[in-house]
Design a protein around this motif. Sequence first.
Motif, PDB file in Angstrom:
ATOM      1  N   THR A 115       8.778  -5.568  -5.009  1.00 59.77           N
ATOM      2  CA  THR A 115       8.479  -5.648  -6.439  1.00 59.77           C
ATOM      3  C   THR A 115       7.493  -4.565  -6.843  1.00 59.77           C
ATOM      4  N   LEU A 116       6.413  -4.446  -6.079  1.00 59.56           N
ATOM      5  CA  LEU A 116       5.391  -3.459  -6.403  1.00 59.56           C
ATOM      6  C   LEU A 116       5.950  -2.043  -6.268  1.00 59.56           C
ATOM      7  N   ALA A 117       6.791  -1.843  -5.235  1.00 58.93           N
ATOM      8  CA  ALA A 117       7.291  -0.503  -4.934  1.00 58.93           C
ATOM      9  C   ALA A 117       8.038   0.111  -6.112  1.00 58.93           C
ATOM     10  N   LYS A 118       8.586  -0.740  -6.984  1.00 57.05           N
ATOM     11  CA  LYS A 118       9.321  -0.210  -8.142  1.00 57.05           C
ATOM     12  C   LYS A 118       8.395   0.451  -9.157  1.00 57.05           C
ATOM     13  N   LEU A 119       7.118   0.087  -9.107  1.00 61.98           N
ATOM     14  CA  LEU A 119       6.116   0.661 -10.013  1.00 61.98           C
ATOM     15  C   LEU A 119       6.565   0.638 -11.474  1.00 61.98           C
ATOM     16  N   GLY A 120       7.179  -0.448 -11.849  1.00 59.45           N
ATOM     17  CA  GLY A 120       7.589  -0.596 -13.243  1.00 59.45           C
ATOM     18  C   GLY A 120       6.388  -0.913 -14.118  1.00 59.45           C
ATOM     19  N   ILE A 165       9.694   9.234 -14.696  1.00 61.74           N
ATOM     20  CA  ILE A 165      11.118   8.881 -14.757  1.00 61.74           C
ATOM     21  C   ILE A 165      11.942   9.905 -13.981  1.00 61.74           C
ATOM     22  N   SER A 166      11.605  11.168 -14.144  1.00 59.47           N
ATOM     23  CA  SER A 166      12.334  12.228 -13.454  1.00 59.47           C
ATOM     24  C   SER A 166      12.191  12.098 -11.932  1.00 59.47           C
ATOM     25  N   ARG A 167      10.965  11.883 -11.474  1.00 64.27           N
ATOM     26  CA  ARG A 167      10.746  11.729 -10.028  1.00 64.27           C
ATOM     27  C   ARG A 167      11.479  10.522  -9.481  1.00 64.27           C
ATOM     28  N   ALA A 168      11.372   9.393 -10.214  1.00 58.58           N
ATOM     29  CA  ALA A 168      11.943   8.147  -9.698  1.00 58.58           C
ATOM     30  C   ALA A 168      13.465   8.195  -9.705  1.00 58.58           C
ATOM     31  N   SER A 169      14.042   8.845 -10.696  1.00 57.47           N
ATOM     32  CA  SER A 169      15.519   8.895 -10.793  1.00 57.47           C
ATOM     33  C   SER A 169      16.077  10.099 -10.040  1.00 57.47           C
ATOM     34  N   GLU A 170      15.202  11.005  -9.634  1.00 62.36           N
ATOM     35  CA  GLU A 170      15.604  12.262  -8.985  1.00 62.36           C
ATOM     36  C   GLU A 170      16.545  13.088  -9.863  1.00 62.36           C
ATOM     37  N   LEU A 171      16.354  12.948 -11.156  1.00 65.09           N
ATOM     38  CA  LEU A 171      17.131  13.738 -12.112  1.00 65.09           C
ATOM     39  C   LEU A 171      16.161  14.538 -12.980  1.00 65.09           C
ATOM     40  N   ASN A 210      -0.295 -15.748   1.681  1.00 64.32           N
ATOM     41  CA  ASN A 210       1.129 -15.708   1.345  1.00 64.32           C
ATOM     42  C   ASN A 210       1.424 -15.348  -0.096  1.00 64.32           C
ATOM     43  N   VAL A 211       0.639 -14.464  -0.655  1.00 67.90           N
ATOM     44  CA  VAL A 211       0.930 -13.999  -2.014  1.00 67.90           C
ATOM     45  C   VAL A 211       1.152 -12.493  -1.982  1.00 67.90           C
ATOM     46  N   ASP A 212       2.017 -12.023  -2.837  1.00 68.10           N
ATOM     47  CA  ASP A 212       2.220 -10.590  -2.983  1.00 68.10           C
ATOM     48  C   ASP A 212       1.386 -10.068  -4.149  1.00 68.10           C
ATOM     49  N   ILE A 213       0.824  -8.874  -3.968  1.00 70.20           N
ATOM     50  CA  ILE A 213       0.219  -8.162  -5.100  1.00 70.20           C
ATOM     51  C   ILE A 213       1.373  -7.390  -5.734  1.00 70.20           C
ATOM     52  N   VAL A 214       1.779  -7.777  -6.931  1.00 70.48           N
ATOM     53  CA  VAL A 214       3.008  -7.209  -7.493  1.00 70.48           C
ATOM     54  C   VAL A 214       2.773  -6.297  -8.696  1.00 70.48           C
ATOM     55  N   ALA A 215       1.598  -6.340  -9.258  1.00 66.96           N
ATOM     56  CA  ALA A 215       1.328  -5.520 -10.446  1.00 66.96           C
ATOM     57  C   ALA A 215      -0.123  -5.097 -10.401  1.00 66.96           C
ATOM     58  N   ARG A 273      -1.235   6.728  -2.184  1.00 65.06           N
ATOM     59  CA  ARG A 273      -1.987   6.779  -0.934  1.00 65.06           C
ATOM     60  C   ARG A 273      -2.744   5.497  -0.646  1.00 65.06           C
ATOM     61  N   GLN A 274      -3.305   4.929  -1.697  1.00 64.88           N
ATOM     62  CA  GLN A 274      -4.237   3.824  -1.462  1.00 64.88           C
ATOM     63  C   GLN A 274      -3.609   2.450  -1.718  1.00 64.88           C
ATOM     64  N   ILE A 275      -2.750   2.394  -2.701  1.00 66.62           N
ATOM     65  CA  ILE A 275      -2.255   1.073  -3.120  1.00 66.62           C
ATOM     66  C   ILE A 275      -0.951   0.698  -2.403  1.00 66.62           C
ATOM     67  N   LEU A 276       0.067   1.521  -2.546  1.00 70.99           N
ATOM     68  CA  LEU A 276       1.385   1.142  -2.013  1.00 70.99           C
ATOM     69  C   LEU A 276       1.393   0.853  -0.512  1.00 70.99           C
ATOM     70  N   PRO A 277       0.767   1.701   0.327  1.00 73.92           N
ATOM     71  CA  PRO A 277       0.843   1.401   1.763  1.00 73.92           C
ATOM     72  C   PRO A 277       0.186   0.067   2.118  1.00 73.92           C
ATOM     73  N   ARG A 278      -0.817  -0.321   1.357  1.00 76.15           N
ATOM     74  CA  ARG A 278      -1.529  -1.563   1.682  1.00 76.15           C
ATOM     75  C   ARG A 278      -0.820  -2.816   1.185  1.00 76.15           C
ATOM     76  N   PHE A 279      -0.127  -2.696   0.077  1.00 76.38           N
ATOM     77  CA  PHE A 279       0.420  -3.905  -0.561  1.00 76.38           C
ATOM     78  C   PHE A 279       1.934  -3.856  -0.609  1.00 76.38           C
ATOM     79  N   LYS A 280       2.510  -3.272   0.411  1.00 75.68           N
ATOM     80  CA  LYS A 280       3.948  -3.039   0.461  1.00 75.68           C
ATOM     81  C   LYS A 280       4.763  -4.284   0.101  1.00 75.68           C
ATOM     82  N   ASN A 281       5.509  -4.216  -0.959  1.00 83.43           N
ATOM     83  CA  ASN A 281       6.531  -5.233  -1.234  1.00 83.43           C
ATOM     84  C   ASN A 281       7.510  -4.636  -2.232  1.00 83.43           C
TER      85      ASN A 281
END
Lengths: 341, 341
Positions: free
Chosen positions: B37-42, A236-242, B125-130, B27-35
């Motif tokens: 939704t995934l980038a938020k890493l929720g 949370i700290s990294r993502a919010s930069e707080l 045409n599908v995103d890897i989102v989670a 390093r391995q996941i985000l650069p390959r499946f850039k979108n």
Amino acid sequence: MMKTNKRDRILLAHGGGGQLTYEFIRRQILPRFKNDTLAKLGDSAELNLDSKSVCFTTDSYVVKPLFFNGGDIGKLAVCGTVNDLAVAGSRPVALSLSLIIEEGFELELLEKILDSISRAAKENNVDIVAGDTKTVEAGAAEKIFINTAGVGVKLPGVDLGVEKIAAGDKIIISGTIGDHGLTIISQREDIKFQSKLRSDCAGLAGLTCKLLENVSGVKFMRDPTRGGLAAALNEISRASELSIEINEPDIPIRPIVQAAADMLGFDVLTIANEGKFIAIVSPQSAKKCLKICKNHPLGKDASIIGEVVETRDVPVVELITRIGGRRIVQMPYGRELPRIC
Amino acid sequence: MMKTNKRDRILLAHGGGGQLTYEFIRRQILPRFKNDTLAKLGDSAELNLDSKSVCFTTDSYVVKPLFFNGGDIGKLAVCGTVNDLAVAGSRPVALSLSLIIEEGFELELLEKILDSISRAAKENNVDIVAGDTKTVEAGAAEKIFINTAGVGVKLPGVDLGVEKIAAGDKIIISGTIGDHGLTIISQREDIKFQSKLRSDCAGLAGLTCKLLENVSGVKFMRDPTRGGLAAALNEISRASELSIEINEPDIPIRPIVQAAADMLGFDVLTIANEGKFIAIVSPQSAKKCLKICKNHPLGKDASIIGEVVETRDVPVVELITRIGGRRIVQMPYGRELPRIC
């Protein structure tokens, strides 16, 4: 359901897609997870949702041992995925269930796990709507691995996100920490007081939905599973930069959990939880949030443990100790605890 | 991406939820499946769908060997789940990706698999989102198992179901059968002509969407994976309570596949496919369906292989042989082919 013989075991053919798979699904799966969607046994489940805004998540479960105080791999597989949907601000609706089973696994144990999944799904108001069973040769997997994926419907008007977090926001933990991880470890290590430890494994959607429907100041939530409170707060700290400051005396930890951690040399802050969430809430709403948590059986030990502060140099998580000292809470490296969930 | 050393291997800590997991994902996941939704890493992915009617499915993949002519476990994990969404009459939108990796697995091989997943997702045409990454100790799993779950949006106006099937409906197969299963088996058995066999592993949504958007007479579809054409047709027959007749000369089978099956003692009808669908269509629409299939690269060998007939006694699937004889096509028992997908 036909009575299971104690000596019945899973065969490779149970995952072959033929007659035995068909019978397995009809005997073991359908009676337990009865719902109209699953009963169709289509290649996909068809869902008619309340909204076009949905949450979607997945987790695989490889916990060892399969059964532990407070839960088992089946309950965990339901609650873990329910919780990922819950902390994203959604109401969990449907889960998929995918089993990878080692040839020779006792059918009786599988039935116990499936019963537990069924119970947990009912308790959490989610349907198991899609599934898959794969078998692998003896030795190619250890007993059973379970994957669940989940779909939830976003709660109307709720929009959580790290970008909403601001300095001054309060940090709430919904209850005691470290219970799950230390239960698993102590059962594996076979330590003396293991019977007093109990996993917190539980589905949180009832509580999170109540919170989000009644308070507008909730900005972000996360469930501190692998890596514990330390990993979740660092993320949370990294993502919010707080930066984040937490107060040691305010962090609820059961004495038995603290004792087990001390004995085994673990930092409770890094230990996995499976029935807790962190909520970052506006200062104005913090008391109301805490009250709602405390009135719920799964939030009775909730506590405001700290707050978000401006970053001075780089975003850090700091613990203010009982005696007023400060120490950086680092992102755990990740080496300590395999197969905790 | 940092360059991978040939000797880099997966550690238990990669699945620990701490710093190493964090770096692995970055390093391995985000650069390959850039979108986005995934980038938020929720904890969950948030999807804004076109419709409230969605399809949801899951499959775990345990195929052995991991790499085979025509594909690998990664491509299979994308295409298999895409196909389950496609044959349910939906347009696949998003997939989840969950890895269970054995400690010590070569990072280089994992990267090859992740690249393949990324490529297959783009093609379909599908995103890897989670996603999720779990590690288990050496010996507790064989190399890598992959689970994908998928969400698709129902095509407007399309409503497929076994209950729509009627006597007289035609049965179309979208191409040759048995290619996937016999490729896998022959690579495992290391038989001589294995290099000429090639899995049909492919995502079918492009073709199924075209079909469903252009013809109204499609009643039901299924992809004949584990258990092959024999299992899929038996399931359709049981569920619809109607019998099915198929004509041996009309079933497209590559000579090399037939030769391999004969040599190894398999019935091609029971062998898994990973890039084919069966469509049950009204007699009026059969020719148009066939034409659309044949105009698509994945349907060029499509064929009308038989029809649905009234049940006399119990619903059965019958094969009318080349010489005009009849034999019952039974639901395979499921014993023959473990770890085919």
